[in-house]
Design a protein around this motif. Structure first.
Motif, PDB file in Angstrom:
ATOM      1  N   ARG A  37       1.055  -1.371   0.516  1.00 46.14           N
ATOM      2  CA  ARG A  37       0.129  -0.012  -0.178  1.00 46.14           C
ATOM      3  C   ARG A  37       0.544   1.005   0.100  1.00 46.14           C
ATOM      4  NH1 ARG A  37      -4.760   1.313  -0.729  1.00 46.14           N
ATOM      5  NH2 ARG A  37      -5.908   0.383   0.287  1.00 46.14           N
ATOM      6  N   GLN A  38       1.856   1.721   0.783  1.00 42.97           N
ATOM      7  CA  GLN A  38       3.226   1.708   0.669  1.00 42.97           C
ATOM      8  C   GLN A  38       3.546   2.210  -0.718  1.00 42.97           C
ATOM      9  OE1 GLN A  38       5.447   1.199   3.937  1.00 42.97           O
ATOM     10  NE2 GLN A  38       4.226   2.547   5.996  1.00 42.97           N
ATOM     11  N   SER A  41       1.046   4.208  -2.904  1.00 44.41           N
ATOM     12  CA  SER A  41       1.087   5.146  -2.765  1.00 44.41           C
ATOM     13  C   SER A  41       2.410   6.171  -3.636  1.00 44.41           C
ATOM     14  CB  SER A  41       0.506   5.884  -1.593  1.00 44.41           C
ATOM     15  OG  SER A  41      -0.307   5.132  -0.714  1.00 44.41           O
ATOM     16  N   HIS A  45       1.886   9.873  -5.774  1.00 45.11           N
ATOM     17  CA  HIS A  45       2.631  10.933  -5.818  1.00 45.11           C
ATOM     18  C   HIS A  45       4.062  10.989  -6.935  1.00 45.11           C
ATOM     19  CE1 HIS A  45       0.480  11.722  -1.991  1.00 45.11           C
ATOM     20  NE2 HIS A  45       0.917  10.369  -1.556  1.00 45.11           N
TER      21      HIS A  45
END
Length: 110
Positions: A37-38, A41, A45
């Motif tokens: 999930r990181q 993300s 970005h």
């Protein structure tokens, strides 16, 4: 020690082993999902900051492959109004039983 005492201790040992395996699997699965999930993300970005640059897309796909993920990025729109659909797939292999489960994280970069 009596035979019934030995059997009850053995059954207890089996149950404790099963619960230990479930706990370790649960924690391991959560850590791997959190890392995925990181990564998802950070890809979003990077895409938004580079305004969907082709070089950034290729770099993100290469990093995903290095980490064992499957990354799909679909861009939409025209030059002034671009969006991207970011799909990250990860496989989790359960220890001992060797069953694979695939998790998908989907999001959009705008």
């Amino acid at each position: 020690m009596r035979m019934t005492g030995m059997i009850s201790h053995f059954v207890l040992l089996v149950f404790l082993t099963i619960f230990l395996w479930i706990g370790v699997t649960y924690v391991s699965q959560n850590i791997q999902y959190s890392n995925a999930r990181q990564f998802h993300s950070s890809v979003i970005h990077q895409l938004e900051n580079s305004y969907f640059s082709v070089d950034t897309i290729e770099e993100c796909k290469a990093k995903a492959k290095e980490n064992g993920y499957y990354l799909t990025i679909e861009t939409y729109g025209q030059e002034g109004y671009r969006d991207a659909r970011v799909i990250l797939d990860m496989d989790f292999i359960f220890p001992v039983i060797q069953v694979t489960r695939r998790y998908t994280i989907e999001g959009y970069a705008r």
